[in-house]
Scaffold this motif. Structure first.
Motif, short mmCIF file in Angstrom:
data_model
loop_
_atom_site.label_atom_id
_atom_site.label_comp_id
_atom_site.label_asym_id
_atom_site.label_seq_id
_atom_site.Cartn_x
_atom_site.Cartn_y
_atom_site.Cartn_z
N ARG A 14 46.88 53.50 38.99
CA ARG A 14 46.22 53.09 40.24
C ARG A 14 44.73 53.35 40.15
NH1 ARG A 14 49.73 52.22 44.68
NH2 ARG A 14 51.81 53.06 44.32
N VAL A 15 43.93 52.42 40.70
CA VAL A 15 42.49 52.58 40.78
C VAL A 15 42.20 53.31 42.08
CG1 VAL A 15 40.30 51.37 40.95
CG2 VAL A 15 42.08 50.50 39.45
N THR A 16 41.45 54.40 42.01
CA THR A 16 41.16 55.17 43.22
C THR A 16 40.16 54.43 44.08
OG1 THR A 16 39.47 56.40 42.03
CG2 THR A 16 41.64 57.40 42.15
N PRO A 17 40.43 54.34 45.39
CA PRO A 17 39.51 53.63 46.27
C PRO A 17 38.23 54.42 46.50
CG PRO A 17 41.25 54.66 47.55
CD PRO A 17 41.58 54.89 46.09
N ALA A 18 37.24 53.76 47.01
CA ALA A 18 35.95 54.41 47.30
C ALA A 18 36.13 55.43 48.42
CB ALA A 18 34.93 53.37 47.70
N GLU A 19 35.37 56.53 48.35
CA GLU A 19 35.43 57.58 49.36
C GLU A 19 34.68 57.20 50.64
OE1 GLU A 19 37.16 60.51 49.05
OE2 GLU A 19 37.91 59.71 47.16
N LYS A 20 33.78 56.21 50.53
CA LYS A 20 32.99 55.77 51.67
C LYS A 20 33.24 54.30 51.92
CE LYS A 20 29.08 58.92 51.11
NZ LYS A 20 27.63 59.01 50.94
N SER A 21 33.11 53.92 53.20
CA SER A 21 33.22 52.50 53.53
C SER A 21 31.90 51.81 53.18
CB SER A 21 33.53 52.33 55.02
OG SER A 21 32.41 52.73 55.79
N GLU A 39 45.19 49.29 36.78
CA GLU A 39 44.90 48.83 35.43
C GLU A 39 46.17 48.98 34.60
OE1 GLU A 39 42.10 50.03 31.61
OE2 GLU A 39 41.81 51.02 33.53
N ILE A 40 46.50 47.95 33.82
CA ILE A 40 47.67 47.99 32.95
C ILE A 40 47.40 48.97 31.82
CG2 ILE A 40 49.18 46.68 31.42
CD1 ILE A 40 49.50 45.72 34.22
N LYS A 60 48.25 41.97 29.84
CA LYS A 60 48.11 42.80 28.64
C LYS A 60 47.43 44.11 29.01
CE LYS A 60 43.85 40.41 27.36
NZ LYS A 60 43.69 39.81 28.66
N THR A 61 47.43 45.05 28.14
CA THR A 61 46.79 46.33 28.37
C THR A 61 45.31 46.12 28.68
OG1 THR A 61 48.32 47.37 26.81
CG2 THR A 61 46.33 48.59 27.33
N GLY A 62 44.85 46.81 29.74
CA GLY A 62 43.46 46.71 30.14
C GLY A 62 43.22 45.75 31.30
N ASP A 63 44.18 44.88 31.61
CA ASP A 63 44.02 43.95 32.74
C ASP A 63 44.01 44.72 34.05
OD1 ASP A 63 43.93 41.71 31.15
OD2 ASP A 63 45.98 41.06 31.60
N ARG A 64 43.18 44.27 35.01
CA ARG A 64 43.17 44.82 36.38
C ARG A 64 44.04 43.91 37.22
NH1 ARG A 64 38.95 48.74 37.70
NH2 ARG A 64 39.44 48.25 39.86
N VAL A 65 45.00 44.51 37.93
CA VAL A 65 45.99 43.73 38.66
C VAL A 65 46.11 44.20 40.10
CG1 VAL A 65 47.36 43.15 36.62
CG2 VAL A 65 47.84 45.25 37.85
N LEU A 66 46.65 43.32 40.94
CA LEU A 66 47.02 43.66 42.31
C LEU A 66 48.54 43.67 42.38
CD1 LEU A 66 44.61 41.48 44.47
CD2 LEU A 66 44.48 43.92 44.05
N PHE A 67 49.09 44.59 43.19
CA PHE A 67 50.54 44.68 43.34
C PHE A 67 50.85 45.12 44.75
CE2 PHE A 67 48.81 48.44 41.30
CZ PHE A 67 49.25 49.49 42.10
N GLY A 68 52.11 44.97 45.15
CA GLY A 68 52.55 45.34 46.48
C GLY A 68 52.44 46.83 46.72
N LYS A 69 52.27 47.21 47.98
CA LYS A 69 52.06 48.61 48.34
C LYS A 69 53.22 49.50 47.91
CE LYS A 69 49.95 49.43 52.13
NZ LYS A 69 49.50 49.62 53.50
N TRP A 70 54.45 49.01 48.01
CA TRP A 70 55.62 49.84 47.69
C TRP A 70 56.30 49.40 46.40
CZ3 TRP A 70 54.87 53.80 50.52
CH2 TRP A 70 54.32 53.66 51.78
#
Length: 104
Positions: A14-21, A39-40, A60-70
């Motif tokens: 998982r990519v950590t979200p920003a601490e600030k808006s 990131e895969i 493939k390894t290194g791709d940034r992806v979106l996925f469902g919350k659960w």
């Protein structure tokens, strides 16, 4: 990491979200949602079709992806929290130059 996913499964960090808006407001931990971007880290060889032929994955390894919350199963490997899921649980690949709401 010494883990190899089987069939059409992928391991995602998982990519950590920003601490600030975007406006500079600090977001407290109890309000944050789990990130739906990652990131895969590792990908399996692919699933077999009805003829028994292995169909390679689109990611493939290194791709940034979106996925469902659960989506997927959360595991801890080598002290790092990762998510193992099937390729079909992925919503898409983030191409270079595309900003997501979490990154904004």
């Amino acid at each position: 990491m010494k883990f190899r996913p089987l069939h059409d499964r992928v391991v995602v960090r998982r990519v950590t979200p920003a601490e600030k808006s975007a406006g500079g407001i600090i977001i407290p931990d109890n309000v944050k949602d789990k990130p739906m971007e990652g990131e895969i880290v590792a990908a399996g060889p692919g699933a077999r079709n009805e003829q028994g032929v292995v169909v390679a994955l689109d990611v493939k390894t290194g791709d940034r992806v979106l996925f469902g919350k659960w989506s997927g199963a959360e595991v801890k490997l080598d002290g790092e929290e990762l998510v193992i899921m099937k390729e079909s649980d992925l919503l898409g690949v983030i191409e270079d130059g595309v900003k997501t709401a979490a990154a904004a």
